[in-house]
Structure formats: structure tokens, C-alpha cells
Design a protein around this motif. Structure first.
Motif, PDB file in Angstrom:
ATOM      1  N   LEU A  14       0.831  -1.201   0.000  1.00 49.98           N
ATOM      2  CA  LEU A  14       0.000   0.000   0.000  1.00 49.98           C
ATOM      3  C   LEU A  14       0.870   1.257   0.000  1.00 49.98           C
ATOM      4  O   LEU A  14       0.624   2.191  -0.769  1.00 49.98           O
ATOM      5  N   MET A  15       1.889   1.272   0.837  1.00 50.82           N
ATOM      6  CA  MET A  15       2.801   2.427   0.883  1.00 50.82           C
ATOM      7  C   MET A  15       3.529   2.586  -0.453  1.00 50.82           C
ATOM      8  O   MET A  15       3.703   3.703  -0.937  1.00 50.82           O
ATOM      9  N   PRO A  57     -16.814   1.630  16.156  1.00 50.01           N
ATOM     10  CA  PRO A  57     -16.495   0.223  15.874  1.00 50.01           C
ATOM     11  C   PRO A  57     -16.870  -0.197  14.451  1.00 50.01           C
ATOM     12  O   PRO A  57     -17.915   0.156  13.938  1.00 50.01           O
ATOM     13  N   ILE A  58     -16.019  -0.922  13.845  1.00 48.68           N
ATOM     14  CA  ILE A  58     -16.145  -1.516  12.511  1.00 48.68           C
ATOM     15  C   ILE A  58     -16.252  -0.463  11.404  1.00 48.68           C
ATOM     16  O   ILE A  58     -15.419  -0.420  10.519  1.00 48.68           O
ATOM     17  N   LEU A  59     -17.251   0.405  11.448  1.00 44.34           N
ATOM     18  CA  LEU A  59     -17.432   1.407  10.390  1.00 44.34           C
ATOM     19  C   LEU A  59     -16.247   2.360  10.277  1.00 44.34           C
ATOM     20  O   LEU A  59     -15.912   2.807   9.194  1.00 44.34           O
ATOM     21  N   GLY A  60     -15.628   2.683  11.414  1.00 37.29           N
ATOM     22  CA  GLY A  60     -14.508   3.623  11.414  1.00 37.29           C
ATOM     23  C   GLY A  60     -13.323   3.139  10.584  1.00 37.29           C
ATOM     24  O   GLY A  60     -12.660   3.914   9.906  1.00 37.29           O
ATOM     25  N   LEU A  61     -13.066   1.855  10.651  1.00 34.56           N
ATOM     26  CA  LEU A  61     -11.961   1.292   9.867  1.00 34.56           C
ATOM     27  C   LEU A  61     -12.410   0.853   8.486  1.00 34.56           C
ATOM     28  O   LEU A  61     -11.612   0.762   7.568  1.00 34.56           O
ATOM     29  N   LEU A  62     -13.695   0.604   8.351  1.00 38.73           N
ATOM     30  CA  LEU A  62     -14.229   0.130   7.079  1.00 38.73           C
ATOM     31  C   LEU A  62     -14.050   1.161   5.966  1.00 38.73           C
ATOM     32  O   LEU A  62     -13.740   0.802   4.828  1.00 38.73           O
ATOM     33  N   ASP A  63     -14.198   2.456   6.293  1.00 43.32           N
ATOM     34  CA  ASP A  63     -14.029   3.468   5.247  1.00 43.32           C
ATOM     35  C   ASP A  63     -12.594   3.486   4.730  1.00 43.32           C
ATOM     36  O   ASP A  63     -12.348   3.655   3.555  1.00 43.32           O
ATOM     37  N   ASP A  64     -11.616   3.258   5.642  1.00 42.70           N
ATOM     38  CA  ASP A  64     -10.216   3.199   5.205  1.00 42.70           C
ATOM     39  C   ASP A  64      -9.954   1.953   4.360  1.00 42.70           C
ATOM     40  O   ASP A  64      -9.178   1.993   3.410  1.00 42.70           O
ATOM     41  N   PRO A  69      -8.130   1.730  -0.975  1.00 44.45           N
ATOM     42  CA  PRO A  69      -7.832   0.835  -2.101  1.00 44.45           C
ATOM     43  C   PRO A  69      -8.607   1.196  -3.373  1.00 44.45           C
ATOM     44  O   PRO A  69      -8.095   1.048  -4.480  1.00 44.45           O
ATOM     45  N   LEU A  70      -9.850   1.674  -3.205  1.00 32.98           N
ATOM     46  CA  LEU A  70     -10.649   2.073  -4.358  1.00 32.98           C
ATOM     47  C   LEU A  70     -10.005   3.253  -5.089  1.00 32.98           C
ATOM     48  O   LEU A  70      -9.900   3.249  -6.320  1.00 32.98           O
ATOM     49  N   GLY A  71      -9.538   4.245  -4.337  1.00 32.68           N
ATOM     50  CA  GLY A  71      -8.865   5.391  -4.946  1.00 32.68           C
ATOM     51  C   GLY A  71      -7.587   4.987  -5.664  1.00 32.68           C
ATOM     52  O   GLY A  71      -7.311   5.430  -6.784  1.00 32.68           O
ATOM     53  N   ILE A  72      -6.811   4.119  -5.026  1.00 33.48           N
ATOM     54  CA  ILE A  72      -5.575   3.635  -5.647  1.00 33.48           C
ATOM     55  C   ILE A  72      -5.903   2.858  -6.919  1.00 33.48           C
ATOM     56  O   ILE A  72      -5.274   3.066  -7.966  1.00 33.48           O
ATOM     57  N   TYR A  73      -6.887   1.983  -6.858  1.00 36.54           N
ATOM     58  CA  TYR A  73      -7.278   1.166  -8.012  1.00 36.54           C
ATOM     59  C   TYR A  73      -7.716   2.050  -9.185  1.00 36.54           C
ATOM     60  O   TYR A  73      -7.264   1.854 -10.323  1.00 36.54           O
ATOM     61  N   LEU A  74      -8.592   3.017  -8.911  1.00 38.68           N
ATOM     62  CA  LEU A  74      -9.084   3.890  -9.980  1.00 38.68           C
ATOM     63  C   LEU A  74      -7.950   4.694 -10.612  1.00 38.68           C
ATOM     64  O   LEU A  74      -7.877   4.823 -11.835  1.00 38.68           O
TER      65      LEU A  74
END
Length: 128
Positions: A14-15, A57-64, A69-74
Motif C-alpha cells: 500500500l505504501m 467500531p467496525i465502520l470507522g476502519l471500514l471506510d479506510d 484501495p478504491l482510490g488507488i485502483y481507480l
């Protein structure tokens, strides 16, 4: 232990991908659409504020886990192959300049402060 090794490998990749995007952004052959997505993606990474705070919980890390990855992929899909290959080669030995990194964080923080001030101003002084 195997899970930790996999996570470290994914974090390292990722880095490296973020460095590749940074280098591709500097290339004049990169189209403006890819550059726009690169700016948004790198801005999100450097931003001190998340869309959903990490302490939820869960949602906080889910956005990351989804947005980054979506931004990197696009961005990678929009970068020409020769620019991407050159950037990947250069990324392996690239050293970040500390001054540029600090400036980028400061600029992003100022943008967030501006958004907050504008929002507060609209709430306090404009009655709907």
C-alpha cells in the motif's frame, strides 16, 4: 503470526502504491482525470480527519479499507502503462522529502479548518 506477516506485506505494498501515485502525478503524460483521483486519494491519506472517525467500531476502519484501495485502483487504471511502469521502478528507491510531506499535511489541515469555519459561519449567521 502468519496473519501479521500478511498484514505487514499488504501495508508495505500500500505504501509503495502511494509512492507510485505520487510519482505518476508528477509525470506530464498522466491525464488530468488520473491526477484528480491521485490528489483526492493522497489527500485522504494525509488528512487528519476521516469521513467516519476510527473510534466508531467496525465502520470507522471500514471506510479506510474501502475508500483507500478504491482510490488507488481507480488512479492506477487511468495512468498510462509506460508511466505506471516507470513510476513503479522509481518508487522502489524513492525517498520522501520531509519538507514536502509536512507542507502537504499543513495544506490539507488548512483546507479542513476552512471548511469548518465556513460551516460554522453558515450555521451561526445564516438563518434558513
Amino acid at each position: 503470526m502468519l496473519i501479521i506477516k500478511k498484514l505487514k506485506a499488504k501495508a508495505k505494498k500500500l505504501m509503495l502504491d502511494l509512492v507510485v501515485l505520487h510519482l505518476a502525478y508528477q509525470n506530464s503524460k498522466t491525464p488530468w482525470t488520473a491526477k484528480a483521483i491521485i490528489v483526492i486519494t493522497l489527500g485522504y491519506v494525509l488528512s487528519p480527519i476521516d469521513l467516519i472517525p476510527d473510534f466508531i467500531p467496525i465502520l470507522g476502519l471500514l471506510d479506510d479499507l474501502i475508500l483507500l484501495p478504491l482510490g488507488i485502483y481507480l488512479a492506477i487504471k487511468l495512468i498510462p502503462k509506460e508511466v505506471l511502469e516507470t513510476s513503479r521502478i522509481l518508487a522502489k528507491t524513492y525517498e520522501w522529502e520531509r519538507k514536502k510531506s509536512v507542507m502537504a499535511v499543513l495544506i490539507i489541515a488548512l483546507i479542513w479548518i476552512g471548511i469548518a469555519c465556513t460551516t460554522i459561519n453558515l450555521i451561526l449567521y445564516n438563518k434558513y
